[in-house]
Design an enzyme around this catalytic site. Structure first.
Site, PDB file in Angstrom:
ATOM      1  N   HIS A 240    -131.513 -31.081  51.556  1.00  0.00           N
ATOM      2  CA  HIS A 240    -130.678 -30.254  50.713  1.00  0.00           C
ATOM      3  C   HIS A 240    -130.107 -29.135  51.534  1.00  0.00           C
ATOM      4  O   HIS A 240    -130.661 -28.981  52.798  1.00  0.00           O
ATOM      5  CB  HIS A 240    -131.566 -29.374  49.500  1.00  0.00           C
ATOM      6  CG  HIS A 240    -131.530 -30.279  48.266  1.00  0.00           C
ATOM      7  ND1 HIS A 240    -131.454 -29.563  47.205  1.00  0.00           N
ATOM      8  CD2 HIS A 240    -132.017 -31.539  48.191  1.00  0.00           C
ATOM      9  CE1 HIS A 240    -131.620 -31.052  46.147  1.00  0.00           C
ATOM     10  NE2 HIS A 240    -131.806 -32.023  46.616  1.00  0.00           N
ATOM     11  N   GLU A 241    -129.010 -28.487  51.195  1.00  0.00           N
ATOM     12  CA  GLU A 241    -128.360 -27.819  52.179  1.00  0.00           C
ATOM     13  C   GLU A 241    -128.063 -28.421  53.486  1.00  0.00           C
ATOM     14  O   GLU A 241    -128.265 -27.617  54.452  1.00  0.00           O
ATOM     15  CB  GLU A 241    -128.951 -26.364  52.299  1.00  0.00           C
ATOM     16  CG  GLU A 241    -129.162 -25.323  50.893  1.00  0.00           C
ATOM     17  CD  GLU A 241    -130.116 -26.086  50.218  1.00  0.00           C
ATOM     18  OE1 GLU A 241    -131.269 -26.331  50.670  1.00  0.00           O
ATOM     19  OE2 GLU A 241    -130.413 -26.078  49.061  1.00  0.00           O
TER      20      GLU A 241
ATOM     21  N   GLU B 247    -127.924 -33.244  49.538  1.00  0.00           N
ATOM     22  CA  GLU B 247    -127.186 -32.473  48.266  1.00  0.00           C
ATOM     23  C   GLU B 247    -125.738 -32.286  48.966  1.00  0.00           C
ATOM     24  O   GLU B 247    -124.958 -33.060  48.934  1.00  0.00           O
ATOM     25  CB  GLU B 247    -127.947 -31.285  48.291  1.00  0.00           C
ATOM     26  CG  GLU B 247    -127.536 -30.327  47.072  1.00  0.00           C
ATOM     27  CD  GLU B 247    -128.326 -29.134  46.764  1.00  0.00           C
ATOM     28  OE1 GLU B 247    -128.702 -28.722  45.630  1.00  0.00           O
ATOM     29  OE2 GLU B 247    -128.556 -28.284  47.813  1.00  0.00           O
TER      30      GLU B 247
ATOM     31  N   GLU C 179    -121.758 -25.445  48.248  1.00  0.00           N
ATOM     32  CA  GLU C 179    -122.205 -25.420  46.876  1.00  0.00           C
ATOM     33  C   GLU C 179    -121.073 -24.703  46.234  1.00  0.00           C
ATOM     34  O   GLU C 179    -121.701 -23.509  45.310  1.00  0.00           O
ATOM     35  CB  GLU C 179    -123.438 -25.030  46.668  1.00  0.00           C
ATOM     36  CG  GLU C 179    -124.567 -26.051  47.409  1.00  0.00           C
ATOM     37  CD  GLU C 179    -125.885 -25.506  47.422  1.00  0.00           C
ATOM     38  OE1 GLU C 179    -126.318 -24.501  46.670  1.00  0.00           O
ATOM     39  OE2 GLU C 179    -126.712 -26.276  47.820  1.00  0.00           O
TER      40      GLU C 179
ATOM     41  N   GLU D 173    -128.760 -27.783  39.870  1.00  0.00           N
ATOM     42  CA  GLU D 173    -129.707 -26.544  39.811  1.00  0.00           C
ATOM     43  C   GLU D 173    -128.797 -25.530  39.518  1.00  0.00           C
ATOM     44  O   GLU D 173    -129.227 -24.284  38.827  1.00  0.00           O
ATOM     45  CB  GLU D 173    -130.223 -26.190  41.296  1.00  0.00           C
ATOM     46  CG  GLU D 173    -129.212 -26.353  42.339  1.00  0.00           C
ATOM     47  CD  GLU D 173    -129.864 -26.000  43.638  1.00  0.00           C
ATOM     48  OE1 GLU D 173    -130.598 -26.451  43.682  1.00  0.00           O
ATOM     49  OE2 GLU D 173    -128.865 -25.861  44.605  1.00  0.00           O
TER      50      GLU D 173
ATOM     51  N   HIS E  78    -142.174 -31.662  49.867  1.00  0.00           N
ATOM     52  CA  HIS E  78    -141.037 -30.913  50.134  1.00  0.00           C
ATOM     53  C   HIS E  78    -141.135 -30.086  51.297  1.00  0.00           C
ATOM     54  O   HIS E  78    -142.427 -29.462  51.476  1.00  0.00           O
ATOM     55  CB  HIS E  78    -140.993 -30.062  48.849  1.00  0.00           C
ATOM     56  CG  HIS E  78    -139.748 -28.893  48.922  1.00  0.00           C
ATOM     57  ND1 HIS E  78    -139.819 -27.694  48.536  1.00  0.00           N
ATOM     58  CD2 HIS E  78    -138.456 -29.237  49.319  1.00  0.00           C
ATOM     59  CE1 HIS E  78    -138.636 -26.982  48.557  1.00  0.00           C
ATOM     60  NE2 HIS E  78    -137.846 -28.057  49.129  1.00  0.00           N
TER      61      HIS E  78
ATOM     62  N   GLU F 127    -139.234 -26.809  52.622  1.00  0.00           N
ATOM     63  CA  GLU F 127    -138.222 -25.892  52.547  1.00  0.00           C
ATOM     64  C   GLU F 127    -138.351 -24.975  53.966  1.00  0.00           C
ATOM     65  O   GLU F 127    -139.349 -24.484  54.178  1.00  0.00           O
ATOM     66  CB  GLU F 127    -138.189 -25.025  51.412  1.00  0.00           C
ATOM     67  CG  GLU F 127    -137.231 -23.860  51.437  1.00  0.00           C
ATOM     68  CD  GLU F 127    -135.986 -24.185  51.395  1.00  0.00           C
ATOM     69  OE1 GLU F 127    -135.378 -24.843  50.515  1.00  0.00           O
ATOM     70  OE2 GLU F 127    -135.090 -23.859  52.296  1.00  0.00           O
TER      71      GLU F 127
END
Ligand code: NOJ
Ligand code: CA
Length: 699
Positions: A472-473, A491, A198, A497, A401, A403
């Site tokens: 993501h990541e 992502e 990122e 974001e 989700h 995480e």
């Protein structure tokens, strides 16, 4: 399906008859038989692309294993090393000779259940070369090369053998020795939190690069485009590229385990493909399907349950500080909030609703204490079964989700029970996340072999439970969606974001014009476009706006264009739902598809602007997305893709004359224009602007 598979020349036979060196002019023609002693095959073997323009050579140069490539008889990659270093074993790749070869050509097509194209043609020529050490351990390996009209791939195969069983690769010696000091578009891999990819993109000559991520896009002075990446990253470590001062050579550098090893395995074993996509112009780089052709066919027989969709979610609120993931007054994931988001999705034709912060584990410093995440237990104000039932009733996919905070073992322990629960609740999609420091106790490099295995385990477990995945990541995309089409999107770059956060600031306007020609060549991205309240600042503060502010540097028309430009089978309408109320521009988000028959890049210059046209799956409807960087631009594009003799209407969402991303970003003009094939559209964009167009048959 067309299928021509022919074995042009098979291994031992050539060795027995003692073929002579095959020149690049006649790469496929076996030479007249002659008697010769060792080495039994030529020490330099070539294979050409079907159109003959690209020729790859594998050679043993004084016992050193090398590869090189030319295009139109001009060198692109000069002789570059191949091989490995191992823990507790000598290097492999020196003191070797080529001992066998095998060739075949294949031309077949396959369909994708979803994508930026519906059908992919895989036409290539393959050369496999067996390489053996001349003495010592006498280990063997194969180099497999496939050459397509738009690029090439090669991989290592390590057969089972007495002196190469269990191994630890410390480094892969693969080099890309570029014949010219090409201009590179790169993100660094050697800064803090590098693995998440990122970072902002930079450009400069190969000779100035240090450690960078792939895909790495390169441009020669004559306009040749080359993209270095990899395909079929399975049970291996992700590859970075290491530059050396004032050298045009980039060397593979593998992400490491904690103990310094890169790859742990045992023979028989094979590496991912190292890929080099080639094109004559930037516009020809996309859509890129090279990595798909180098992945195995789908392992999921019936893919009908895998559905591309648009979605909204309890998400942006946490990034602009109007909601929290954790419990308390601003807790976003409440039953009432979620029902409102599901209602909005159902009323506007969005297929799904994402909910973050629904599960226990957020009320701590979760980037350091992510081992407290619980993937089955909801906060008391979130009625998971009730919401799941409500979503089903409204025909909206609840996107759950997960995480992990990069506490992967904690997630793996719960994987089976969590996915079984989601399946019982009718959940069809999840979003995973790997924020967190890989230096956490037990942390693993994002691109390392451990995480490659982990992500594959998540994807396969999800597939067994009828669940699709957005990561993501993530680990980088190397085309595994062909094999696992439930791997929808990820992502792996700076998304929206960043525009919400303080600190180093958001993405510059050129960001997406670079993404398109770099990161997007590896596969779909969950960028999360569609911010309509463009003047919001974090924490609701209303300070005077400067380019350093944390807000999207974008006009509203550009937010719409991103749905077409940045391909993903799942596209978020990312803003708070109240920001879409009464907005005529939202009609474009209702209309835009997430699945396409074909894609055509009409115009594009890396870092400046892009114009993309995509045809909606199974419909005579086209969508055009155009974006520019910090400069206002006007671009003309011929509508030569429309059906001749048919009348169409272009519904155009464009920057108004008064639009300015800093002072007046939401000014937007919507017009309708009758158009036919062959007409030329003038696309005018303000600075940080864009244009979104739907072209439908006239009624
Ligand atoms: C970073 C992800 O990119 C973002 O989408 C998510 O909201 C946060 N992590 C929290 O998981
Ligand atoms: Ca992220």
């Amino acid at each position: 399906m067309r299928r021509i598979t022919r074995v042009v020349a098979a291994l031992g036979i050539l060795a027995l008859i003692g073929a002579t060196r095959q020149g690049p002019q006649a790469p496929e023609r076996p030479q007249a038989p002659q008697r010769r002693q060792v080495p039994q095959v030529p020490q330099s073997l070539t294979v050409a692309s079907p159109d003959g323009r690209t020729v790859v050579t594998v050679a043993a140069n004084n016992g050193r294993l090398v590869w090189s490539a030319t295009r139109d008889e001009r060198p692109v990659v000069s002789p570059s090393r191949l091989g490995f270093t191992f823990r507790n074993a000598p290097e492999l790749g020196a003191g070797v000779q080529l001992v066998e070869q095998a060739r075949r050509e294949q031309d077949e097509s396959f369909t994708l259940p979803w994508g930026e194209v519906a059908r992919v043609r895989d036409h290539h020529r393959e050369l496999r070369v067996k390489v053996a050490e001349r003495d010592g351990l006498r280990r063997e390996l194969w180099i497999a090369v496939r050459v397509f009209d738009d690029g090439l791939g090669f991989r290592y195969e390590l057969p089972q053998q007495p002196n190469l069983g269990e191994f630890e690769i410390l480094e892969e010696l693969t080099e890309f020795s570029m014949s010219e000091d090409m201009k590179a578009w790169w993100i660094p891999a050697d800064v803090s939190s590098p693995d998440r990819q990122e970072m902002l993109w930079s450009s400069g000559p190969v000779s100035k690069l240090r450690l960078v991520h792939t895909p790495l896009t390169l441009q020669s002075s004559a306009g040749l485009q080359a993209v270095i990446h990899e395909a079929d990253l399975t049970d291996y470590a992700g590859m970075y590229l290491q530059g050396r001062s004032e050298s045009r050579t980039l060397t593979a550098s593998l992400a490491k385990w904690r103990d310094g090893a890169a790859v742990k395995g045992r023979t028989p074993f094979r590496s991912p493909w190292r890929t080099l996509q080639l094109a004559d112009a930037a516009e020809q780089l996309a859509p890129s399907t090279l990595t798909l052709r180098l992945n195995p066919p789908s392992r999921i027989a019936d893919t009908r349950w895998i559905t591309p969709m648009k979605y909204n979610g309890i998400w942006w609120g946490m990034h602009v500080n109007t909601m929290t993931w954790g419990s308390g007054r601003l807790h976003g994931a409440t039953t009432a909030n979620t029902r409102a988001y599901i209602d909005f999705a159902a009323a506007n034709g969005l297929g799904g609703t994402l909910v973050e912060g629904w599960n226990l584990g957020w009320d701590v410093d979760w980037m350091k204490q992510g081992d407290g995440f619980n993937f089955t237990t909801a906060y008391p104000d979130y009625d998971l079964p009730g919401i799941a039932a409500y979503a089903r009733q409204k025909n909206v996919a609840l996107i759950v989700h997960n995480e992990t905070g990069s506490f992967v073992e904690n997630y793996e322990r719960q994987l089976d029970s969590a996915f079984a629960l989601y399946q019982r609740l009718g959940v069809r999609a999840i979003k995973t996340g790997y924020v967190g420091d890989t230096t956490n106790p037990g942390g693993h490099a994002h691109q390392g072999q451990y995480m490659v295995r982990h992500h594959r385990r998540v994807i396969e477990t999800a597939a067994r439970h009828g669940i699709s995945v957005v990561m993501h990541e993530p680990i980088k995309d190397t085309g595994e969606r062909r094999t696992w089409p439930n791997m929808l999107s990820r992502e792996g770059a700076r998304g929206m974001e960043f525009n919400a956060w303080g600190g180093e600031g958001g993405n510059p306007p050129e960001h997406e014009t670079i993404l398109f020609f770099t990161r997007m060549l590896s596969g779909p991205m969950d960028f999360t476009p569609g911010i309509f309240n463009l003047t919001i600042t974090r924490s609701g503060s209303n300070v005077p706006r400067t380019p350093q502010d944390s807000r999207p540097r974008s006009t509203l028309a550009r937010q719409l264009a991103l749905y077409v430009v940045l391909y993903s089978p799942v596209q978020m309408a990312a803003d708070l739902i109240e920001n879409y109320e009464g907005q005529p521009a939202f009609q474009f988000i209702r209309d835009v598809p997430t699945d396409w028959d074909t894609t055509r890049v009409l115009h594009g210059r890396i870092g400046d602007d892009v114009v993309v046209a995509r045809k909606a799956k199974g419909k005579d409807e086209w969508f055009i997305g155009a974006i520019t960087d910090e400069e206002a631009r006007e671009i003309t594009v011929p509508l030569d893709f429309l059906t001749a003799g048919r009348g169409y209407v272009a519904e155009i969402y464009r920057d108004a004359p008064a639009t300015d991303w800093m002072t007046n970003p939401t000014a937007l003009t919507i017009t309708q224009l009758p158009v036919t094939r062959g007409e030329v559209l003038r696309i005018a964009m303000m600075r940080a602007g864009g244009q979104a167009i739907r072209i439908r048959p006239a009624r």
